[in-house]
Write an enzyme that holds these catalytic residues in place. Structure first.
Site, PDB file in Angstrom:
ATOM      1  CB  ILE A 146      -0.942  -0.046   1.229  1.00  0.00           C
ATOM      2  CG1 ILE A 146      -2.175   0.800   1.001  1.00  0.00           C
ATOM      3  CG2 ILE A 146      -0.228   0.353   2.514  1.00  0.00           C
ATOM      4  CD1 ILE A 146      -3.273   0.557   2.038  1.00  0.00           C
ATOM      5  CG  ASN A 158      11.963  -5.303   7.594  1.00  0.00           C
ATOM      6  OD1 ASN A 158      13.152  -5.315   7.265  1.00  0.00           O
ATOM      7  ND2 ASN A 158      11.076  -4.530   6.995  1.00  0.00           N
ATOM      8  CG  HIS A 210       5.516  -9.098   5.606  1.00  0.00           C
ATOM      9  ND1 HIS A 210       5.243  -9.137   6.958  1.00  0.00           N
ATOM     10  CD2 HIS A 210       6.177  -7.932   5.397  1.00  0.00           C
ATOM     11  CE1 HIS A 210       5.707  -8.037   7.533  1.00  0.00           C
ATOM     12  NE2 HIS A 210       6.298  -7.294   6.608  1.00  0.00           N
ATOM     13  CG  HIS A 255       9.008  -5.923   2.198  1.00  0.00           C
ATOM     14  ND1 HIS A 255       8.173  -4.833   2.210  1.00  0.00           N
ATOM     15  CD2 HIS A 255       9.149  -6.310   3.501  1.00  0.00           C
ATOM     16  CE1 HIS A 255       7.820  -4.550   3.466  1.00  0.00           C
ATOM     17  NE2 HIS A 255       8.407  -5.438   4.270  1.00  0.00           N
TER      18      HIS A 255
HETATM   19  P1  AMP Z   1       7.044  -4.402   7.539  1.00  0.00           P
HETATM   20  O1  AMP Z   1       7.143  -2.952   7.948  1.00  0.00           O
HETATM   21  O2  AMP Z   1       8.309  -5.026   7.069  1.00  0.00           O
HETATM   22  O3  AMP Z   1       6.341  -5.203   8.606  1.00  0.00           O
HETATM   23  O4  AMP Z   1       6.115  -4.406   6.253  1.00  0.00           O
HETATM   24  C1  AMP Z   1       4.740  -4.222   6.326  1.00  0.00           C
HETATM   25  C2  AMP Z   1       4.314  -3.653   4.999  1.00  0.00           C
HETATM   26  O5  AMP Z   1       2.918  -3.791   4.881  1.00  0.00           O
HETATM   27  C3  AMP Z   1       4.630  -2.165   4.826  1.00  0.00           C
HETATM   28  O6  AMP Z   1       5.494  -2.001   3.699  1.00  0.00           O
HETATM   29  C4  AMP Z   1       3.267  -1.532   4.610  1.00  0.00           C
HETATM   30  O7  AMP Z   1       3.281  -0.496   3.666  1.00  0.00           O
HETATM   31  C5  AMP Z   1       2.445  -2.724   4.123  1.00  0.00           C
HETATM   32  N1  AMP Z   1       1.023  -2.630   4.364  1.00  0.00           N
HETATM   33  C6  AMP Z   1       0.391  -2.235   5.503  1.00  0.00           C
HETATM   34  N2  AMP Z   1      -0.941  -2.312   5.359  1.00  0.00           N
HETATM   35  C7  AMP Z   1      -1.167  -2.761   4.095  1.00  0.00           C
HETATM   36  C8  AMP Z   1      -2.346  -3.042   3.329  1.00  0.00           C
HETATM   37  N3  AMP Z   1      -3.583  -2.887   3.835  1.00  0.00           N
HETATM   38  N4  AMP Z   1      -2.195  -3.466   2.053  1.00  0.00           N
HETATM   39  C9  AMP Z   1      -0.956  -3.625   1.528  1.00  0.00           C
HETATM   40  N5  AMP Z   1       0.179  -3.384   2.191  1.00  0.00           N
HETATM   41  C10 AMP Z   1       0.087  -2.961   3.454  1.00  0.00           C
END
Ligand code: AMP
Ligand code: ZN
Length: 112
Positions: free
Chosen positions: A31, A85, A98, A100
């Protein structure tokens, strides 16, 4: 897990821009993209982070890497970075495993 954002995305309860889905995992665009192409690949099963990968779920994680390789080829990504992370200090904001996948710009090393 009932109160987990990515469990809800995996279940389709919260909308996302899905790139791919199968029985074990799904991929969707971040997002808040940090590169021209930035998507996340997650297991459907709730796993907190890489720190919780074990003998019971390692096949799912291996499958996710095969999906990353295939999707990246299909999307024509020649060079990309895969990041996960683990924990707050490393910048984990969603506590559901997750990966990236970032591509389409020059990247620096070491990462910040
Ligand atoms: P992290 O900070 O490594 O835990 O990554 C979490 C990621 O999830 C971040 O890059 C956010 O931008 C992404 N994120 C959070 N909410 C959403 C959502 N609803 N849809 C898609 N990505 C999201
Ligand atoms: Zn979850």
């Amino acid at each position: 897990m009932s109160d987990c954002l990515f469990c809800k995305i995996a279940a389709g309860e919260i909308p996302s821009k899905k790139v791919y889905e199968d029985d074990l995992c799904c991929a969707f665009y971040d997002i808040d993209p940090q590169a021209p192409t930035h998507f996340l690949v997650i297991p459907k099963e709730h796993i907190q982070s890489v720190s919780q990968v074990d003998g019971a779920n390692q096949a799912t994680v291996g499958h996710i890497f095969a999906v990353i390789a295939r999707l990246s080829k299909e999307l024509g990504l020649e060079s990309y970075r895969v990041v996960s992370n683990i924990g707050d200090q490393a910048g984990q904001s969603v506590h559901h495993l997750h990966f990236h996948v970032l591509s389409g710009r020059d990247m620096t090393w070491p990462p910040g």
